[in-house]
Design an enzyme around this catalytic site. Structure first.
Site, PDB file in Angstrom:
ATOM      1  N   LYS A 164       0.930  -1.057  -0.056  1.00  0.00           N
ATOM      2  CA  LYS A 164       0.019   0.051  -0.080  1.00  0.00           C
ATOM      3  C   LYS A 164       0.892   1.317  -0.061  1.00  0.00           C
ATOM      4  O   LYS A 164       1.553   1.494   0.915  1.00  0.00           O
ATOM      5  CB  LYS A 164      -0.910  -0.057   1.185  1.00  0.00           C
ATOM      6  CG  LYS A 164      -2.240   0.515   1.021  1.00  0.00           C
ATOM      7  CD  LYS A 164      -2.311   2.076   0.749  1.00  0.00           C
ATOM      8  CE  LYS A 164      -1.946   3.023   1.739  1.00  0.00           C
ATOM      9  NZ  LYS A 164      -1.774   4.254   1.389  1.00  0.00           N
ATOM     10  N   CYS A 222      13.573  10.774   7.463  1.00  0.00           N
ATOM     11  CA  CYS A 222      13.468  10.425   8.772  1.00  0.00           C
ATOM     12  C   CYS A 222      14.580  10.662   9.442  1.00  0.00           C
ATOM     13  O   CYS A 222      14.783  10.815  10.684  1.00  0.00           O
ATOM     14  CB  CYS A 222      12.909   8.918   8.923  1.00  0.00           C
ATOM     15  SG  CYS A 222      13.907   7.858   7.860  1.00  0.00           S
ATOM     16  N   GLU A 240       8.646  16.259  15.322  1.00  0.00           N
ATOM     17  CA  GLU A 240       9.393  16.054  14.081  1.00  0.00           C
ATOM     18  C   GLU A 240       8.473  16.902  12.983  1.00  0.00           C
ATOM     19  O   GLU A 240       7.439  16.987  12.862  1.00  0.00           O
ATOM     20  CB  GLU A 240       8.996  14.581  13.491  1.00  0.00           C
ATOM     21  CG  GLU A 240       9.647  14.155  12.050  1.00  0.00           C
ATOM     22  CD  GLU A 240       9.326  12.861  11.614  1.00  0.00           C
ATOM     23  OE1 GLU A 240       8.140  12.296  11.674  1.00  0.00           O
ATOM     24  OE2 GLU A 240      10.267  12.089  11.059  1.00  0.00           O
ATOM     25  N   GLU A 249       9.074   1.229  11.282  1.00  0.00           N
ATOM     26  CA  GLU A 249      10.215   2.208  10.998  1.00  0.00           C
ATOM     27  C   GLU A 249       9.456   3.641  11.147  1.00  0.00           C
ATOM     28  O   GLU A 249       8.696   3.827  10.165  1.00  0.00           O
ATOM     29  CB  GLU A 249      10.913   2.251   9.650  1.00  0.00           C
ATOM     30  CG  GLU A 249      11.661   0.604   9.492  1.00  0.00           C
ATOM     31  CD  GLU A 249      12.764   0.588  10.267  1.00  0.00           C
ATOM     32  OE1 GLU A 249      13.233   1.754  10.987  1.00  0.00           O
ATOM     33  OE2 GLU A 249      13.153  -0.501  10.418  1.00  0.00           O
TER      34      GLU A 249
HETATM   35  P1  NAD Z   1       2.173   8.304   7.266  1.00  0.00           P
HETATM   36  O1  NAD Z   1       2.051   7.589   8.753  1.00  0.00           O
HETATM   37  O2  NAD Z   1       1.180   9.241   7.152  1.00  0.00           O
HETATM   38  O3  NAD Z   1       1.879   7.306   6.211  1.00  0.00           O
HETATM   39  C1  NAD Z   1       2.541   6.446   5.870  1.00  0.00           C
HETATM   40  C2  NAD Z   1       1.727   5.267   5.252  1.00  0.00           C
HETATM   41  O4  NAD Z   1       0.707   4.640   6.137  1.00  0.00           O
HETATM   42  C3  NAD Z   1       1.019   5.513   3.797  1.00  0.00           C
HETATM   43  O5  NAD Z   1       0.708   4.868   3.027  1.00  0.00           O
HETATM   44  C4  NAD Z   1      -0.470   5.973   4.665  1.00  0.00           C
HETATM   45  O6  NAD Z   1      -1.782   5.821   3.868  1.00  0.00           O
HETATM   46  C5  NAD Z   1      -0.581   4.715   5.405  1.00  0.00           C
HETATM   47  N1  NAD Z   1      -1.452   5.151   6.695  1.00  0.00           N
HETATM   48  C6  NAD Z   1      -1.840   6.193   7.412  1.00  0.00           C
HETATM   49  N2  NAD Z   1      -2.452   6.039   8.372  1.00  0.00           N
HETATM   50  C7  NAD Z   1      -2.770   4.515   8.346  1.00  0.00           C
HETATM   51  C8  NAD Z   1      -3.811   3.703   9.038  1.00  0.00           C
HETATM   52  N3  NAD Z   1      -4.169   4.089  10.115  1.00  0.00           N
HETATM   53  N4  NAD Z   1      -3.851   2.178   8.871  1.00  0.00           N
HETATM   54  C9  NAD Z   1      -2.407   1.899   7.974  1.00  0.00           C
HETATM   55  N5  NAD Z   1      -2.133   2.688   6.873  1.00  0.00           N
HETATM   56  C10 NAD Z   1      -2.146   4.324   7.462  1.00  0.00           C
HETATM   57  O7  NAD Z   1       3.623   8.748   7.178  1.00  0.00           O
HETATM   58  P2  NAD Z   1       4.051   9.633   5.926  1.00  0.00           P
HETATM   59  O8  NAD Z   1       3.622  11.051   6.204  1.00  0.00           O
HETATM   60  O9  NAD Z   1       3.865   8.927   4.448  1.00  0.00           O
HETATM   61  O10 NAD Z   1       5.695   9.876   5.860  1.00  0.00           O
HETATM   62  C11 NAD Z   1       6.416  10.388   6.865  1.00  0.00           C
HETATM   63  C12 NAD Z   1       6.725   9.736   7.920  1.00  0.00           C
HETATM   64  O11 NAD Z   1       7.489   8.686   7.793  1.00  0.00           O
HETATM   65  C13 NAD Z   1       7.617  10.656   8.917  1.00  0.00           C
HETATM   66  O12 NAD Z   1       7.360  10.467  10.214  1.00  0.00           O
HETATM   67  C14 NAD Z   1       9.022   9.916   8.770  1.00  0.00           C
HETATM   68  O13 NAD Z   1       9.898  10.061   9.826  1.00  0.00           O
HETATM   69  C15 NAD Z   1       8.621   8.376   8.658  1.00  0.00           C
HETATM   70  N6  NAD Z   1       9.684   7.710   8.063  1.00  0.00           N
HETATM   71  C16 NAD Z   1      10.274   6.679   8.692  1.00  0.00           C
HETATM   72  C17 NAD Z   1      11.203   6.332   8.203  1.00  0.00           C
HETATM   73  C18 NAD Z   1      12.317   5.174   9.056  1.00  0.00           C
HETATM   74  O14 NAD Z   1      12.973   4.238   8.298  1.00  0.00           O
HETATM   75  N7  NAD Z   1      11.983   5.143  10.272  1.00  0.00           N
HETATM   76  C19 NAD Z   1      11.688   6.074   6.592  1.00  0.00           C
HETATM   77  C20 NAD Z   1      10.939   7.188   6.088  1.00  0.00           C
HETATM   78  C21 NAD Z   1       9.901   7.907   6.703  1.00  0.00           C
END
Ligand code: NAD
Length: 509
Positions: free
Chosen positions: A203, A313, A411, A279
């Site tokens: 997804k 991140c 963040e 992550e």
């Molecule tokens: P997000 O959590 O908003 O979304 C990530 C994914 O989760 C998307 O595909 C979204 O549609 C899905 N999602 C959202 N709510 C959900 C739910 N309730 N159930 C299931 N799926 C759901 O994150 P984002 O805004 O896309 O990405 C940015 C974030 O990701 C930042 O916090 C960043 O630090 C983190 N990130 C972490 C790493 C790591 O390796 N630790 C790497 C990249 C990004």
């Protein structure tokens, strides 16, 4: 090779789309469907949503809006492929040959994929071409080799008794990915997941569906059997993402995204007791001691804070500088931050592109206002209307903000950097650890003993000493505290995507 034209039939009641997507002609709206059981297909409901190009504000694509029904179709296809298809029954070597081919195809179509990634995310084309897309190919190349050489344990108790610890595929995996490094992070999960013989439903983030859509086609072309890799497009909470986390046919979820989303997924997955890998967010500390190679430390601090518009991140999003060199470092930073070339992400000279969305830009601006109230803005922080209707902000640099401020604790995920002085090693460690997050940290010093001491005291999953962003894919990657649960990389990924089983042999003498 699947015929690309037939793959891209738009869903019947989606509007504003062209039948054929062409990355080469980005002014035409693309249409992106799900990929289920080896076929592109629209949503059961026929509903779509639109994505926009962050650099222009124009509609980039109409995308099939996945629902629980679409997730169910995809999970059933993945389950069928797992229970009855050839994939888990092939030898590791056969599987890895197909994965290797996927990596090769990514490199062959590097320019097309890079362009798609840049149009979707707003990141500079140079980063897509030289960073994200080659790294996506490397994920397949690396795991195809690593999995082929991965060995199981065997303990011989006596001539008559041996204990064999084997790893078996976990089953159907749900892979949920964020928008900041779309193909890079999707393939970081897909490659080890498939190498271990699992099948999956991916997804992608709703902001960046493009490269996962293209990857599905490459997978089919590489010879991946139908149902092994499925992609369902759509939303997270209340949409396809959440449906995946609740689905009883999904055995494990590997998620990268925000910490709050991780908490929601943990709750949603609890009734079906899924194995989880998270992550999550970060608030990386970058510590510069007075004896560091300052030129290199400052140049890297700038990259660490502003690369990918600060939407990483692993960003060094809090910079701590020893008092003796604070003024010197700040004046170098001001000069370098002001010289960052912000502009059209498709222009190869651009160093910083557009912020992913209007919402994200406004969130960042909220923090910039907070920073102005609490500290001193030394550079940037304003919109750049001269670049058009896109989400452009000049990279912002602050001093005078306390580490306890929301600015330094939460963040922000944008091109903003607070610089904070420290007196001594102890204070540096205390400040660096004073955050809910624990993903990454960097430190710069010429004193080897100190580097070792400090790196052992930092509560993060990775510490870079006199560098940033260097990775060996065999090493564990992940976060402590609110930055994650579990580790990815090398055997850590292979172990997450498999179940350990012990088989004890007793031979008659
Ligand atoms: P997000 O959590 O908003 O979304 C990530 C994914 O989760 C998307 O595909 C979204 O549609 C899905 N999602 C959202 N709510 C959900 C739910 N309730 N159930 C299931 N799926 C759901 O994150 P984002 O805004 O896309 O990405 C940015 C974030 O990701 C930042 O916090 C960043 O630090 C983190 N990130 C972490 C790493 C790591 O390796 N630790 C790497 C990249 C990004």
């Amino acid at each position: 090779m699947i015929d690309r034209e037939t793959l891209r039939q738009p869903a019947s009641n989606c509007t504003n789309q062209e039948k054929i997507m062409s990355i080469e002609t980005p002014t035409r709206t693309a249409h992106l469907d799900h990929f289920i059981d080896g076929q592109y297909s629209p949503s059961e409901s026929g509903q779509c949503f639109e994505t926009t190009n962050p650099a222009t504000g124009e509609v980039l694509a109409t995308v099939a809006l996945g629902s629980a029904e679409d997730v169910d179709r995809a999970v059933k296809a993945a389950r069928q492929a797992f229970d009855q298809g050839p994939w888990p029954r092939m030898s590791v070597r056969e599987r890895c040959q197909i994965l290797r081919r996927m990596g090769d195809l990514i490199l062959e179509r590097r320019e097309e994929l890079a362009r798609a990634e840049t149009l979707d995310t707003g990141k500079p084309i140079g980063e897509s071409l030289e960073g994200d897309i080659p790294r996506a190919a490397l994920n397949f190349h690396f795991f195809s080799e690593f999995a082929a050489s991965y060995h199981e344990e065997c303990y011989t108790v006596s001539a008559q008794e041996r204990h064999l610890a084997v790893r078996e595929p976990a089953g159907v995996a749900g892979l949920i990915t964020p928008w900041n490094l779309p193909l890079y992070l999707a393939t970081w999960k897909i490659a080890p997941c498939l190498a271990m013989g699992n099948t999956c439903v991916v997804k992608p983030a709703e902001w960046t569906p493009y490269t996962a859509f293209l990857l599905a086609e490459l997978a089919a072309a590489a010879g991946l059997p139908p149902g092994v890799l499925n992609v369902v497009q759509g939303m997270g909470a209340g949409g396809a993402g959440e449906a995946l986390t609740r689905h009883p046919g999904v055995d494990c979820i590997s998620f990268t995204g925000e910490t709050t989303t991780g908490k929601a997924i943990m709750g949603a997955a609890a009734p079906t007791l899924k194995k989880l890998s998270f992550e999550l967010g970060g608030k990386g500390a970058n510590i510069i001691f007075a004896d560091a190679r300052l030129e290199e430390a400052v140049a890297t601090a700038v990259r660490a804070a502003y690369r990918n518009q600060g939407e990483i991140c692993l960003a060094g999003s809090r910079l701590f500088v020893e008092e003796a060199v604070f003024e010197q470092v700040v004046s170098r930073l001001v000069e370098q931050v002001k010289s960052i070339r912000v502009g059209d992400p498709l222009d190869p000279r651009t160093q910083m592109g557009a912020i992913i969305s209007r919402e994200q830009m406004e969130k960042i601006e909220g923090y910039i206002e907070l920073g102005k109230k609490e500290g001193r803005l030394l550079a940037g922080g304003h919109r750049l209307p001269e670049l058009g209707a896109g989400n452009f902000i000049a990279p912002a640099l602050f001093t005078g903000i306390d580490n306890s401020s929301r600015f330094c604790q939460e963040e922000i995920f944008g091109p903003v950097l607070p610089v904070i002085p420290f007196r001594d090693e102890q204070e540096a460690v205390r400040l660096a650890n004073d955050t809910p997050y624990g993903l990454s940290a960097s430190l710069w010093s010429a004193d080897g003993d100190r580097c070792h001491r400090v790196s052992r005291q930092l509560k993060t999953g990775i510490v870079w000493v006199n560098c940033w962003f260097a990775r060996d894919l065999r090493t564990p990657f992940g976060g402590q505290k609110a930055s994650g649960i579990g580790r990815e990389g090398g055997r850590y990924s292979l172990e997450f995507f498999s179940e350990a089983k012990t088989i004890c042999y007793r031979y008659s003498s």
